[in-house]
Write a protein that holds these residues in place. Structure first.
Motif, PDB file in Angstrom:
ATOM      1  N   LEU A  46       1.510   6.635  -6.976  1.00 22.11           N
ATOM      2  CA  LEU A  46       0.208   7.677  -7.061  1.00 22.11           C
ATOM      3  C   LEU A  46       1.152   9.103  -6.801  1.00 22.11           C
ATOM      4  O   LEU A  46       0.734   9.968  -7.673  1.00 22.11           O
ATOM      5  N   ALA A  47       1.772   9.401  -5.883  1.00 18.54           N
ATOM      6  CA  ALA A  47       2.316  10.669  -5.879  1.00 18.54           C
ATOM      7  C   ALA A  47       3.316  10.966  -6.975  1.00 18.54           C
ATOM      8  O   ALA A  47       3.197  12.281  -7.518  1.00 18.54           O
ATOM      9  N   ALA A  77      -4.708   6.631  -0.232  1.00 20.35           N
ATOM     10  CA  ALA A  77      -4.380   6.451  -1.641  1.00 20.35           C
ATOM     11  C   ALA A  77      -5.598   6.539  -2.232  1.00 20.35           C
ATOM     12  O   ALA A  77      -5.822   7.198  -3.179  1.00 20.35           O
ATOM     13  N   THR A  78      -6.755   5.868  -1.883  1.00 17.12           N
ATOM     14  CA  THR A  78      -7.789   5.925  -2.647  1.00 17.12           C
ATOM     15  C   THR A  78      -8.444   7.128  -2.459  1.00 17.12           C
ATOM     16  O   THR A  78      -9.164   7.936  -3.598  1.00 17.12           O
ATOM     17  N   LEU A 136      -3.220   3.327   4.823  1.00 14.56           N
ATOM     18  CA  LEU A 136      -2.374   3.569   3.695  1.00 14.56           C
ATOM     19  C   LEU A 136      -3.515   3.645   2.559  1.00 14.56           C
ATOM     20  O   LEU A 136      -3.233   4.404   1.674  1.00 14.56           O
ATOM     21  N   MET A 137      -4.175   2.495   2.288  1.00 14.16           N
ATOM     22  CA  MET A 137      -5.106   2.342   1.152  1.00 14.16           C
ATOM     23  C   MET A 137      -6.008   3.319   0.955  1.00 14.16           C
ATOM     24  O   MET A 137      -6.200   3.792   0.080  1.00 14.16           O
ATOM     25  N   LEU A 190      -5.285   3.225  -9.986  1.00 11.32           N
ATOM     26  CA  LEU A 190      -5.364   2.425  -8.607  1.00 11.32           C
ATOM     27  C   LEU A 190      -5.689   1.132  -8.918  1.00 11.32           C
ATOM     28  O   LEU A 190      -5.321   0.162  -8.443  1.00 11.32           O
ATOM     29  N   GLU A 200       0.738  -1.185  -0.014  1.00  8.68           N
ATOM     30  CA  GLU A 200       0.026   0.079   0.053  1.00  8.68           C
ATOM     31  C   GLU A 200       0.755   1.127   0.029  1.00  8.68           C
ATOM     32  O   GLU A 200       0.506   2.319  -0.693  1.00  8.68           O
ATOM     33  N   ALA A 257      -6.564   9.082  -4.968  1.00  2.00           N
ATOM     34  CA  ALA A 257      -7.134   9.022  -6.485  1.00  2.00           C
ATOM     35  C   ALA A 257      -8.201   9.566  -6.815  1.00  2.00           C
ATOM     36  O   ALA A 257      -8.524   9.849  -7.854  1.00  2.00           O
ATOM     37  N   MET A 292       2.198   1.882  -3.462  1.00  4.41           N
ATOM     38  CA  MET A 292       1.300   2.374  -4.152  1.00  4.41           C
ATOM     39  C   MET A 292       0.966   3.961  -4.135  1.00  4.41           C
ATOM     40  O   MET A 292       0.574   4.635  -5.057  1.00  4.41           O
ATOM     41  N   LEU A 293       1.016   4.075  -2.845  1.00  9.58           N
ATOM     42  CA  LEU A 293       1.030   5.516  -2.488  1.00  9.58           C
ATOM     43  C   LEU A 293       2.013   6.475  -3.137  1.00  9.58           C
ATOM     44  O   LEU A 293       1.839   7.620  -3.610  1.00  9.58           O
TER      45      LEU A 293
END
Length: 304
Positions: A79-80, A138-139, A134-135, A151, A72, A142, A75-76
């Motif tokens: 995404l950044a 990120a969601t 964390l997810m 994602l 997670e 996103a 993925m964060l």
């Protein structure tokens, strides 16, 4: 045998006769089937090795990058990088994901130190809650940035888009798995605990740092290239450990081979179950891994 079968399984028919007489069939083999098979093997081996390293460092059989917030966090970070530098190269995205995974894994290690090792199930539970936070972050990001589809792609581990030129970063994951073999004895000693390791003369901090970096890099490489694949790093080390024990020097090659083989089997099944359509390998392995994980939990409970 699985690798050979993988070369001839897919939506497009491929046979030995076609390879001899049809140049287009040979291109399909070289551009698509061989890279896909190699990518699956490298991914399975890398995730399995990362899982066993994480289990030794945390001293818990129920942790892996997917239950410690590492995936997670990666993925964060990915995404950044996508938001701040949309035109960044794959390597730059991997480095951003690896840096975030490194920070996320380090925070989990600090959390795990506060939990007594005897509370076996509490550590992965804390990791799942931490990863969920964390997810969620990120969601939220996103959704706000209109990147929810990205994602979703990163969360679904599948190999249908693997072609020559789009998987080569996974060789780094294979190289890290191979490099870990030379530190196998140090990881085994580190699995005895910090105090015991220091008394035996092990540079515990260096081994811990190398292990966290390896796990973070492998996780980020896999997520950037194929997406998240759950349970590989949890199930495979436990299966091998039950047969060979915890001597990493002896078991690590088997862990890598079983990881690659099981993931390849799931990828082949995904191509065959709804032929000519595909079920992502991560979905197939997720079902298998969840069942095995429940068996480990219930078996441990029944055995006291």
């Amino acid at each position: 045998m699985l690798a050979l079968a993988s070369l001839f399984v897919g939506a497009g028919p491929l046979s030995v006769t076609a390879l001899v007489h049809d140049p287009q069939a040979l291109q399909v083999l070289i551009i698509s089937r061989i890279p896909r098979t190699v990518a699956v093997l490298l991914t399975g081996a890398g995730l399995a090795v990362a899982g066993v390293i994480m289990q030794l460092l945390v001293r818990n059989k129920f942790v892996e990058p997917g239950t410690t917030g590492t995936n997670e966090a990666a993925m964060l970070g990915l995404l950044a990088v996508t938001l701040l530098a949309p035109g960044a190269s794959i390597l730059a995205k991997m480095l951003g994901a690896a840096a975030a995974a490194l920070v996320g894994t380090g925070i989990f290690m600090l959390l795990a130190r506060r939990i007594p090792p005897q509370r076996v199930l509490l550590i992965p539970l804390a990791g799942l809650v931490y990863g969920g936070l964390l997810m969620a972050a990120a969601t939220f990001v996103a959704i706000e940035a209109g990147l929810l589809q990205y994602l979703g792609v990163w969360m679904s581990g599948e190999f249908s888009g693997i072609l020559a030129g789009r998987y080569e970063l996974l060789w780094l994951a294979g190289g890290l798995a191979l490099l870990s073999y030379f530190a196998a004895d140090q990881f085994t000693i580190a699995g005895l605990g910090r105090d015991v390791s220091l008394n035996l003369g092990l540079r515990y901090g260096q081994v811990l740092g190398f292990g966290i970096v390896t796990v973070s890099l492998v996780s980020s490489l896999v997520i950037v290239t194929v997406g998240m694949l759950p349970f590989v790093g949890l199930v495979v080390p436990n299966l091998v450990s039950r047969l060979m024990g915890d001597n990493l020097r002896e078991s690590l090659p088997v862990v890598a081979a079983v990881g690659g083989g099981l993931l390849l089997l799931c990828d082949i099944l995904g191509r065959l179950l709804r032929y000519p359509y595909e079920i992502p390998a991560g979905t197939v392995f997720g079902i298998f891994g969840a069942l095995v994980f429940l068996y480990f939990l219930l078996g441990r409970r029944a055995g006291g």
